[in-house]
Design an enzyme around this catalytic site. Sequence first.
Site, PDB file in Angstrom:
ATOM      1  N   HIS A 100       0.617  -1.233  -0.033  1.00 28.20           N
ATOM      2  CA  HIS A 100      -0.041  -0.108   0.122  1.00 28.20           C
ATOM      3  C   HIS A 100       1.026   1.363  -0.154  1.00 28.20           C
ATOM      4  O   HIS A 100       2.096   1.288   0.542  1.00 28.20           O
ATOM      5  CB  HIS A 100      -0.955   0.014   1.275  1.00 28.20           C
ATOM      6  CG  HIS A 100      -0.179  -0.130   2.780  1.00 28.20           C
ATOM      7  ND1 HIS A 100       0.278  -1.249   2.968  1.00 28.20           N
ATOM      8  CD2 HIS A 100      -0.171   0.758   3.375  1.00 28.20           C
ATOM      9  CE1 HIS A 100       0.721  -1.000   4.068  1.00 28.20           C
ATOM     10  NE2 HIS A 100       0.581   0.226   4.592  1.00 28.20           N
ATOM     11  N   LYS A 167      22.497  -3.506  -0.121  1.00 30.14           N
ATOM     12  CA  LYS A 167      23.009  -4.873  -0.093  1.00 30.14           C
ATOM     13  C   LYS A 167      23.149  -5.279  -1.325  1.00 30.14           C
ATOM     14  O   LYS A 167      22.058  -4.935  -2.315  1.00 30.14           O
ATOM     15  CB  LYS A 167      21.783  -5.801   0.682  1.00 30.14           C
ATOM     16  CG  LYS A 167      21.997  -7.432   0.584  1.00 30.14           C
ATOM     17  CD  LYS A 167      20.944  -7.899   1.329  1.00 30.14           C
ATOM     18  CE  LYS A 167      21.320  -9.388   1.556  1.00 30.14           C
ATOM     19  NZ  LYS A 167      19.794 -10.130   1.881  1.00 30.14           N
TER      20      LYS A 167
END
Length: 168
Positions: A100, A167
């Site tokens: 959302h 990452k």
Amino acid sequence: MKFIKEQIKVARKNDPSLNSIWEVFLSVGFRAIILYKISRFFYIHKRYFLSRYFMERSKRKTGIEIHPGALIGKRLFIDHGTGVIIGQTAVIGDDVVIYHGVTLGGTGKEMGKRHPNIGNNVFIGCGAKILGNINIGDNVKIGANAVVLNDVPSNVTVVGIPGKIVKF
């Protein structure tokens, strides 16, 4: 019919709270994708009023706005959904998960192609904003509330404002 069966499988796979296939039909993400498909059909056939009608109906009923000009791949899953906006020139690959409050929008400074291209197998956390004609690679995770304004290579995680790779 094949499309609907595939969407039901995707919803069941991605939402552990669904106890039956019937509950999938109550999901706003599922309904928004079905209405997008109808709207897209009219858009491709240059029936812009009908296309806009279904887009607006979907927006009012689900809280999700998907422009019929957007190109969406297979097995898109929108969880919770309220506040999701997908712009006209956005391109979304296969197996993408959107939560959302996500915006795939423009910066307001571009003409023509002005929305992002999202690769395959991308996860976009709640509240993330991906803005402009940029490319998001395959197998990318975008953290909640990240603001992404530049291209992102494949196989990385992006978080923060502005979005930074954390990452590899």
